[in-house]
Design a protein around this motif. Structure first.
Motif, PDB file in Angstrom:
ATOM      1  N   THR A 381       0.862  -1.172   0.000  1.00  0.00           N
ATOM      2  CA  THR A 381       0.000   0.000   0.000  1.00  0.00           C
ATOM      3  C   THR A 381       0.901   1.225   0.000  1.00  0.00           C
ATOM      4  O   THR A 381       2.102   1.137   0.277  1.00  0.00           O
ATOM      5  CB  THR A 381      -0.929   0.038   1.229  1.00  0.00           C
ATOM      6  OG1 THR A 381      -0.128   0.112   2.418  1.00  0.00           O
ATOM      7  CG2 THR A 381      -1.809  -1.201   1.275  1.00  0.00           C
ATOM      8  N   ALA A 382       0.332   2.372  -0.321  1.00  0.00           N
ATOM      9  CA  ALA A 382       1.121   3.605  -0.356  1.00  0.00           C
ATOM     10  C   ALA A 382       0.260   4.782   0.055  1.00  0.00           C
ATOM     11  O   ALA A 382      -0.972   4.770  -0.131  1.00  0.00           O
ATOM     12  CB  ALA A 382       1.711   3.834  -1.742  1.00  0.00           C
ATOM     13  N   LYS A 383       0.915   5.790   0.595  1.00  0.00           N
ATOM     14  CA  LYS A 383       0.252   7.047   0.927  1.00  0.00           C
ATOM     15  C   LYS A 383       0.827   8.151   0.058  1.00  0.00           C
ATOM     16  O   LYS A 383       2.026   8.143  -0.262  1.00  0.00           O
ATOM     17  CB  LYS A 383       0.460   7.395   2.407  1.00  0.00           C
ATOM     18  CG  LYS A 383      -0.222   6.449   3.372  1.00  0.00           C
ATOM     19  CD  LYS A 383       0.041   6.855   4.811  1.00  0.00           C
ATOM     20  CE  LYS A 383      -0.645   5.917   5.784  1.00  0.00           C
ATOM     21  NZ  LYS A 383      -0.362   6.284   7.203  1.00  0.00           N
ATOM     22  N   LEU A 384      -0.021   9.085  -0.300  1.00  0.00           N
ATOM     23  CA  LEU A 384       0.400  10.249  -1.078  1.00  0.00           C
ATOM     24  C   LEU A 384       0.278  11.473  -0.184  1.00  0.00           C
ATOM     25  O   LEU A 384      -0.801  11.786   0.315  1.00  0.00           O
ATOM     26  CB  LEU A 384      -0.469  10.409  -2.325  1.00  0.00           C
ATOM     27  CG  LEU A 384      -0.569   9.188  -3.247  1.00  0.00           C
ATOM     28  CD1 LEU A 384      -1.475   9.502  -4.436  1.00  0.00           C
ATOM     29  CD2 LEU A 384       0.807   8.746  -3.727  1.00  0.00           C
ATOM     30  N   ARG A 385       1.412  12.143   0.022  1.00  0.00           N
ATOM     31  CA  ARG A 385       1.399  13.375   0.819  1.00  0.00           C
ATOM     32  C   ARG A 385       1.426  14.557  -0.135  1.00  0.00           C
ATOM     33  O   ARG A 385       2.330  14.676  -0.968  1.00  0.00           O
ATOM     34  CB  ARG A 385       2.588  13.406   1.778  1.00  0.00           C
ATOM     35  CG  ARG A 385       2.529  12.301   2.820  1.00  0.00           C
ATOM     36  CD  ARG A 385       3.552  12.501   3.922  1.00  0.00           C
ATOM     37  NE  ARG A 385       3.534  11.415   4.882  1.00  0.00           N
ATOM     38  CZ  ARG A 385       2.710  11.341   5.932  1.00  0.00           C
ATOM     39  NH1 ARG A 385       1.835  12.335   6.143  1.00  0.00           N
ATOM     40  NH2 ARG A 385       2.756  10.317   6.755  1.00  0.00           N
ATOM     41  N   LEU A 386       0.432  15.426   0.002  1.00  0.00           N
ATOM     42  CA  LEU A 386       0.227  16.529  -0.921  1.00  0.00           C
ATOM     43  C   LEU A 386       0.700  17.843  -0.298  1.00  0.00           C
ATOM     44  O   LEU A 386       0.709  17.993   0.930  1.00  0.00           O
ATOM     45  CB  LEU A 386      -1.251  16.610  -1.296  1.00  0.00           C
ATOM     46  CG  LEU A 386      -1.847  15.270  -1.783  1.00  0.00           C
ATOM     47  CD1 LEU A 386      -3.338  15.395  -2.008  1.00  0.00           C
ATOM     48  CD2 LEU A 386      -1.135  14.809  -3.051  1.00  0.00           C
ATOM     49  N   PRO A 387       1.103  18.804  -1.117  1.00  0.00           N
ATOM     50  CA  PRO A 387       1.706  20.035  -0.582  1.00  0.00           C
ATOM     51  C   PRO A 387       0.746  20.926   0.199  1.00  0.00           C
ATOM     52  O   PRO A 387       1.193  21.871   0.852  1.00  0.00           O
ATOM     53  CB  PRO A 387       2.231  20.750  -1.842  1.00  0.00           C
ATOM     54  CG  PRO A 387       1.489  20.155  -2.981  1.00  0.00           C
ATOM     55  CD  PRO A 387       1.174  18.756  -2.587  1.00  0.00           C
ATOM     56  N   TRP A 388      -0.540  20.655   0.141  1.00  0.00           N
ATOM     57  CA  TRP A 388      -1.494  21.451   0.932  1.00  0.00           C
ATOM     58  C   TRP A 388      -1.880  20.717   2.215  1.00  0.00           C
ATOM     59  O   TRP A 388      -3.002  20.803   2.715  1.00  0.00           O
ATOM     60  CB  TRP A 388      -2.728  21.803   0.107  1.00  0.00           C
ATOM     61  CG  TRP A 388      -3.319  20.665  -0.682  1.00  0.00           C
ATOM     62  CD1 TRP A 388      -4.280  19.786  -0.294  1.00  0.00           C
ATOM     63  CD2 TRP A 388      -2.963  20.308  -2.022  1.00  0.00           C
ATOM     64  NE1 TRP A 388      -4.562  18.896  -1.289  1.00  0.00           N
ATOM     65  CE2 TRP A 388      -3.769  19.197  -2.379  1.00  0.00           C
ATOM     66  CE3 TRP A 388      -2.057  20.811  -2.953  1.00  0.00           C
ATOM     67  CZ2 TRP A 388      -3.690  18.587  -3.625  1.00  0.00           C
ATOM     68  CZ3 TRP A 388      -1.978  20.202  -4.190  1.00  0.00           C
ATOM     69  CH2 TRP A 388      -2.785  19.107  -4.524  1.00  0.00           C
ATOM     70  N   ASN A 389      -0.901  19.950   2.753  1.00  0.00           N
ATOM     71  CA  ASN A 389      -1.051  19.259   4.035  1.00  0.00           C
ATOM     72  C   ASN A 389      -2.209  18.267   4.046  1.00  0.00           C
ATOM     73  O   ASN A 389      -2.946  18.157   5.029  1.00  0.00           O
ATOM     74  CB  ASN A 389      -1.219  20.276   5.180  1.00  0.00           C
ATOM     75  CG  ASN A 389       0.011  21.127   5.369  1.00  0.00           C
ATOM     76  OD1 ASN A 389       1.128  20.648   5.242  1.00  0.00           O
ATOM     77  ND2 ASN A 389      -0.183  22.411   5.650  1.00  0.00           N
ATOM     78  N   GLU A 390      -2.332  17.551   2.970  1.00  0.00           N
ATOM     79  CA  GLU A 390      -3.352  16.505   2.879  1.00  0.00           C
ATOM     80  C   GLU A 390      -2.658  15.181   2.578  1.00  0.00           C
ATOM     81  O   GLU A 390      -1.665  15.119   1.858  1.00  0.00           O
ATOM     82  CB  GLU A 390      -4.360  16.834   1.772  1.00  0.00           C
ATOM     83  CG  GLU A 390      -5.494  15.814   1.663  1.00  0.00           C
ATOM     84  CD  GLU A 390      -6.470  16.157   0.542  1.00  0.00           C
ATOM     85  OE1 GLU A 390      -7.341  15.302   0.245  1.00  0.00           O
ATOM     86  OE2 GLU A 390      -6.355  17.253  -0.047  1.00  0.00           O
TER      87      GLU A 390
END
Length: 472
Positions: A381-390
């Motif tokens: 599994t993987a998580k995506l960390r987005l630049p708007w703190n999501e």
């Protein structure tokens, strides 16, 4: 005007390949702990097997057909499989040393007392893999080898895979080599922990068993040290190095030269860590000291100290590089080399952590991910960390692209969106398929419309060429 080639015409001959040369084939051998003779320091799987000391003498092997054939192939411009240690043959002495090599790498054992976080060490210490017929070189084999070749050697490199001082007769081996050839230069490399035991460094110094020794210690305390040197003790490693320096001062001996190699990662590269390492260097009085920029593990690379950054300039007086280190944009972003699939198109594997950059289209980006369909590979599994703190869970296709349509907030639509991919488990082709690919892979990223996120610390453009020969 174009010219076609008719059936009675011959195409132009292919351009001649540049003749190549390799010191490892001309003047050096590597002897593994089970008696296999190979070359170089990057062949854990014995892919360049030249023969075994259990069935032939070193003289026979060094003059044998496998080595002669590889020399001929290099001179014709053909590179050895999975090796980049060659160089242009122009200006090189093309006469091999004879009848024995001038230099020998000797692997006393493939086993290690700690578990450093890199692909090869992980495998060498894994009970599921048995890379050598024997894990420790037998004493009769060693003495027979030294009796034959020792008098002809100029240099003995007492290390390869494994911790050399984990061999129960390591010091006796060094003493025997020096007895056979008092003029042989012995260099070795260690994590230092076993040398913290009473009497070991004292014997090395008093008997002059080693001329140069490298202590690889990547950290300034247990926290920064232990992230790479798993199961290791910072205190014991430093004690081993301190004791050797104290023994030199107490006896007035000049040797061995003590070299501290500080491996630089993104968790031990802060200004505070660098300053503390330099203070420790002065406090214990090492003879040589280097900050080594590392390429493994891929997710551990220091970006703030990479070439072209202010942090890099601050390390220059003490800088070394892991062999074949490169400021390659893909590697710095945690991505392996670009590949192309006839069905999926251009892609790159991630490591455990990767950073990619995408331009928003119609207010969104679509990051396409896939994973292996190998039935014995771990479920990833993987998580995506987005630049708007999501943070969002990733959709990963199995053998096909899984779409991750991400709406981009208005204030982020006018610049490239950088996404951090964090994979929970890696896929090891070596463990799960019939291959010698020992990379630790995360997921596949479709690179159509995707770029490696740039190093945020870089202020000057630099070459992405591989760096070699600057490891000391």
């Amino acid at each position: 005007m174009s010219t076609s080639i008719g059936i009675d015409q011959n195409p132009a001959p292919a351009p001649a390949r540049t003749p190549l040369h390799c010191n490892w084939l001309w003047n050096t051998v590597t002897v593994l702990c089970d008696g296999t003779v190979t070359c170089g320091l990057d062949d854990p799987f014995k892919l360049r097997n030249h023969g075994s000391l259990k069935s032939a003498s070193l003289r026979e092997i060094f003059a044998g057909a496998p080595i002669a054939k590889r020399r001929e192939e290099l001179l014709s411009g053909k590179k050895c499989f999975k090796c980049t240690m060659y160089q242009n043959a122009e200006g090189q002495d093309l006469t091999p040393s004879s009848p024995y090599p001038r230099r020998m790498v000797l692997e006393a054992t493939i086993k290690c007392n700690i578990r450093c976080t890199n692909e090869t060490c992980n495998i060498a210490n894994d009970a599921a893999f048995h890379l050598r017929r024997e894990d420790f070189m037998a004493w009769p084999l060693f003495t027979k080898l030294m009796d034959e070749a020792g008098p002809h050697l100029r240099q003995l490199l007492f290390y390869n895979y494994g911790e050399p001082f984990a061999h129960p007769k390591a010091l006796d081996m060094l003493a025997y080599a020096k007895k056979v050839n008092p003029n042989i230069r012995v260099t070795t490399s260690t994590n230092g922990i076993l040398l913290a035991r009473e009497g070991l460094v004292e014997r090395i110094v008093e008997e002059g068993l080693v001329d140069w020794i490298c202590f690889t210690i990547g950290g300034v305390d247990q926290e920064t040290y232990g992230r790479y040197h798993k199961a290791g003790s910072f205190e014991k490693a430093m004690t081993g190095m301190r004791r050797m320096l104290e023994a030199k001062r107490r006896t007035g001996k000049a040797k061995p030269t003590v070299h501290w190699r500080y491996l630089v990662f993104n968790w031990n590269d802060s200004d505070e860590c660098i300053a503390q390492a330099l203070r420790l260097r002065e406090e214990i009085g090492v003879d040589e000291f280097k900050f080594m920029l590392t390429a493994s593990p891929i997710e551990g690379r220091s970006l703030s100290r990479a070439p072209g950054t202010p942090g890099f300039e601050a390390l220059k007086p003490w800088l070394a590089y892991q062999d074949f280190y490169s400021a390659d944009p893909l590697l710095e972003a945690g991505l392996w080399a670009l590949e192309n699939s006839p069905r999926l198109g251009p892609f790159a594997w991630t490591g455990r952590i990767a950073r990619v950059s995408m331009k928003p289209v119609d207010g969104q980006v679509n990051l396409r991910l896939a994973k292996t369909t190998n039935p014995v590979a771990p479920a990833q599994t993987a998580k995506l960390r987005l630049p708007w703190n999501e943070e969002v869970s990733a959709n990963i296709g199995a053998g096909q692209w899984g779409d991750n349509l991400i709406p981009v907030p208005e204030e982020f639509r006018h610049e490239d969106v950088q996404i951090r991919i964090e994979v929970d488990q890696i896929f090891s082709p070596l463990r799960h398929t019939e291959t010698h690919d020992n990379r630790e892979l995360g997921v596949m990223v479709c690179m159509d419309g995707v770029a490696a996120a740039p190093n945020p610390f870089r202020t000057t453009e630099v070459s992405a060429d591989r760096i070699r020969g600057l490891s000391r």
